[in-house]
Design a protein around this motif. Structure first.
Motif, PDB file in Angstrom:
ATOM      1  N   MET A 159      15.241  62.165  86.603  1.00  0.00           N
ATOM      2  CA  MET A 159      16.345  61.278  86.272  1.00  0.00           C
ATOM      3  C   MET A 159      17.669  61.977  86.579  1.00  0.00           C
ATOM      4  N   ALA A 160      18.548  61.295  87.282  1.00  0.00           N
ATOM      5  CA  ALA A 160      19.874  61.843  87.563  1.00  0.00           C
ATOM      6  C   ALA A 160      20.753  61.675  86.326  1.00  0.00           C
ATOM      7  N   TYR A 161      21.761  62.515  86.225  1.00  0.00           N
ATOM      8  CA  TYR A 161      22.659  62.383  85.076  1.00  0.00           C
ATOM      9  C   TYR A 161      23.474  61.101  85.195  1.00  0.00           C
ATOM     10  N   ASP A 162      23.989  60.649  84.085  1.00  0.00           N
ATOM     11  CA  ASP A 162      24.784  59.431  83.990  1.00  0.00           C
ATOM     12  C   ASP A 162      26.199  59.738  84.491  1.00  0.00           C
ATOM     13  N   GLU A 163      26.528  59.226  85.670  1.00  0.00           N
ATOM     14  CA  GLU A 163      27.834  59.515  86.266  1.00  0.00           C
ATOM     15  C   GLU A 163      28.982  58.896  85.471  1.00  0.00           C
ATOM     16  N   ALA A 164      28.738  57.764  84.834  1.00  0.00           N
ATOM     17  CA  ALA A 164      29.778  57.153  83.998  1.00  0.00           C
ATOM     18  C   ALA A 164      30.064  58.045  82.787  1.00  0.00           C
ATOM     19  N   LEU A 165      29.016  58.616  82.206  1.00  0.00           N
ATOM     20  CA  LEU A 165      29.207  59.539  81.084  1.00  0.00           C
ATOM     21  C   LEU A 165      29.951  60.789  81.554  1.00  0.00           C
ATOM     22  N   ALA A 166      29.587  61.300  82.722  1.00  0.00           N
ATOM     23  CA  ALA A 166      30.285  62.475  83.260  1.00  0.00           C
ATOM     24  C   ALA A 166      31.772  62.184  83.431  1.00  0.00           C
ATOM     25  N   GLU A 167      32.105  61.002  83.886  1.00  0.00           N
ATOM     26  CA  GLU A 167      33.517  60.635  84.056  1.00  0.00           C
ATOM     27  C   GLU A 167      34.212  60.529  82.703  1.00  0.00           C
ATOM     28  N   ARG A 168      33.530  59.994  81.707  1.00  0.00           N
ATOM     29  CA  ARG A 168      34.117  59.913  80.359  1.00  0.00           C
ATOM     30  C   ARG A 168      34.382  61.309  79.803  1.00  0.00           C
ATOM     31  N   ILE A 169      33.446  62.241  80.034  1.00  0.00           N
ATOM     32  CA  ILE A 169      33.648  63.626  79.594  1.00  0.00           C
ATOM     33  C   ILE A 169      34.829  64.229  80.349  1.00  0.00           C
ATOM     34  N   ARG A 170      34.853  64.031  81.660  1.00  0.00           N
ATOM     35  CA  ARG A 170      35.922  64.576  82.505  1.00  0.00           C
ATOM     36  C   ARG A 170      37.303  64.139  81.990  1.00  0.00           C
ATOM     37  N   GLU A 171      37.417  62.882  81.602  1.00  0.00           N
ATOM     38  CA  GLU A 171      38.692  62.367  81.077  1.00  0.00           C
ATOM     39  C   GLU A 171      39.118  63.126  79.817  1.00  0.00           C
ATOM     40  N   LEU A 172      38.155  63.547  79.015  1.00  0.00           N
ATOM     41  CA  LEU A 172      38.468  64.249  77.771  1.00  0.00           C
ATOM     42  C   LEU A 172      38.818  65.720  77.992  1.00  0.00           C
ATOM     43  N   VAL A 173      38.277  66.329  79.033  1.00  0.00           N
ATOM     44  CA  VAL A 173      38.443  67.777  79.217  1.00  0.00           C
ATOM     45  C   VAL A 173      39.353  68.152  80.377  1.00  0.00           C
ATOM     46  N   THR A 174      39.864  67.173  81.083  1.00  0.00           N
ATOM     47  CA  THR A 174      40.595  67.439  82.316  1.00  0.00           C
ATOM     48  C   THR A 174      41.772  68.410  82.153  1.00  0.00           C
ATOM     49  N   LYS A 175      42.375  68.463  80.990  1.00  0.00           N
ATOM     50  CA  LYS A 175      43.541  69.335  80.787  1.00  0.00           C
ATOM     51  C   LYS A 175      43.177  70.699  80.215  1.00  0.00           C
ATOM     52  N   GLU A 176      41.881  70.948  80.028  1.00  0.00           N
ATOM     53  CA  GLU A 176      41.465  72.246  79.485  1.00  0.00           C
ATOM     54  C   GLU A 176      41.759  73.368  80.471  1.00  0.00           C
ATOM     55  N   ARG A 177      42.327  74.425  79.985  1.00  0.00           N
ATOM     56  CA  ARG A 177      42.598  75.615  80.798  1.00  0.00           C
ATOM     57  C   ARG A 177      41.271  76.255  81.207  1.00  0.00           C
ATOM     58  N   GLY A 178      41.141  76.629  82.461  1.00  0.00           N
ATOM     59  CA  GLY A 178      39.936  77.314  82.919  1.00  0.00           C
ATOM     60  C   GLY A 178      38.730  76.405  83.077  1.00  0.00           C
ATOM     61  N   LEU A 179      38.949  75.108  83.282  1.00  0.00           N
ATOM     62  CA  LEU A 179      37.863  74.145  83.406  1.00  0.00           C
ATOM     63  C   LEU A 179      37.247  74.184  84.798  1.00  0.00           C
ATOM     64  N   SER A 180      35.926  74.120  84.834  1.00  0.00           N
ATOM     65  CA  SER A 180      35.213  73.945  86.099  1.00  0.00           C
ATOM     66  C   SER A 180      33.984  73.091  85.830  1.00  0.00           C
ATOM     67  N   GLU A 181      33.428  72.538  86.898  1.00  0.00           N
ATOM     68  CA  GLU A 181      32.226  71.720  86.805  1.00  0.00           C
ATOM     69  C   GLU A 181      31.141  72.373  87.641  1.00  0.00           C
ATOM     70  N   LYS A 182      29.905  72.251  87.164  1.00  0.00           N
ATOM     71  CA  LYS A 182      28.794  72.860  87.877  1.00  0.00           C
ATOM     72  C   LYS A 182      27.520  72.080  87.566  1.00  0.00           C
ATOM     73  N   LYS A 183      26.738  71.809  88.598  1.00  0.00           N
ATOM     74  CA  LYS A 183      25.455  71.163  88.367  1.00  0.00           C
ATOM     75  C   LYS A 183      24.496  72.219  87.831  1.00  0.00           C
ATOM     76  N   MET A 184      23.935  71.943  86.659  1.00  0.00           N
ATOM     77  CA  MET A 184      22.973  72.852  86.039  1.00  0.00           C
ATOM     78  C   MET A 184      22.120  72.095  85.036  1.00  0.00           C
ATOM     79  N   PHE A 185      20.923  72.585  84.774  1.00  0.00           N
ATOM     80  CA  PHE A 185      19.976  71.953  83.852  1.00  0.00           C
ATOM     81  C   PHE A 185      19.732  70.489  84.224  1.00  0.00           C
ATOM     82  N   GLY A 186      19.849  70.137  85.487  1.00  0.00           N
ATOM     83  CA  GLY A 186      19.615  68.774  85.933  1.00  0.00           C
ATOM     84  C   GLY A 186      20.748  67.820  85.632  1.00  0.00           C
ATOM     85  N   GLY A 187      21.877  68.340  85.180  1.00  0.00           N
ATOM     86  CA  GLY A 187      23.014  67.494  84.855  1.00  0.00           C
ATOM     87  C   GLY A 187      24.293  68.055  85.434  1.00  0.00           C
ATOM     88  N   LEU A 188      25.411  67.550  84.975  1.00  0.00           N
ATOM     89  CA  LEU A 188      26.722  68.040  85.388  1.00  0.00           C
ATOM     90  C   LEU A 188      27.378  68.688  84.178  1.00  0.00           C
TER      91      LEU A 188
END
Length: 111
Positions: free
Chosen positions: A1-30
Motif C-alpha cells: 500500500m502506498a502512503y496517503d498523499e493527501a495526508l502527507a500534504e496535510r502534514i506538510r502544511e503543518l510543518v512547512t515552517k519548521e527549521r531544519g525540515l526535510s522529507e524522506k521516503k522511509m518505512f514505506g511512507g513519507l
C-alpha cells in the motif's frame, strides 16, 4: 500500500515552517525529519507513524486510534501508529504532529 498523499500534504502544511525540515521516503511512507530526526510520517500502512518520547509510549497507547509500531515482530518503544480515523480532523492531526516534531526537535541534530 502506498502512503496517503493527501495526508502527507496535510502534514506538510503543518510543518512547512519548521527549521531544519526535510522529507524522506522511509518505512514505506513519507517521513518528515526535523534536524535529521524522523518526527512523523504518512505511513505506507495508512495513518501516521510517529516518533515520541519512549517514556510516553505506554500512556499514549491508551489514546483512541493509537497502536504500537512493530518492526520485524518487535514492538518499538518510542514509536506509535495512529489509524487514519485518529487524524481525520485538523485538530487531531495537529496534536500528533506537534508531539512528533517536539520530540524530534529535542534530539541532537544529525548532519
Amino acid at each position: 500500500m502506498a502512503y496517503d498523499e493527501a495526508l502527507a500534504e496535510r502534514i506538510r502544511e503543518l510543518v512547512t515552517k519548521e527549521r531544519g525540515l526535510s522529507e524522506k521516503k522511509m518505512f514505506g511512507g513519507l517521513a518528515f525529519l526535523v534536524g535529521g530526526n524522523m518526527s512523523v510520517s504518512a505511513s505506507g500502512q495508512g495513518g501516521l507513524l510517529l516518533r515520541i518520547d519512549p517514556a510516553e509510549t505506554d500512556a499514549l497507547l491508551q489514546r483512541p486510534h493509537a497502536s504500537p509500531f512493530q518492526m520485524r515482530g518487535r514492538v518499538m518503544q518510542g514509536w506509535l501508529r495512529v489509524d487514519p480515523e485518529g487524524v481525520r480532523t485538523k485538530r487531531q492531526l495537529e496534536r500528533w504532529v506537534a508531539r512528533g516534531v517536539a520530540y524530534a526537535r529535542s534530539l541532537p541534530g544529525k548532519g
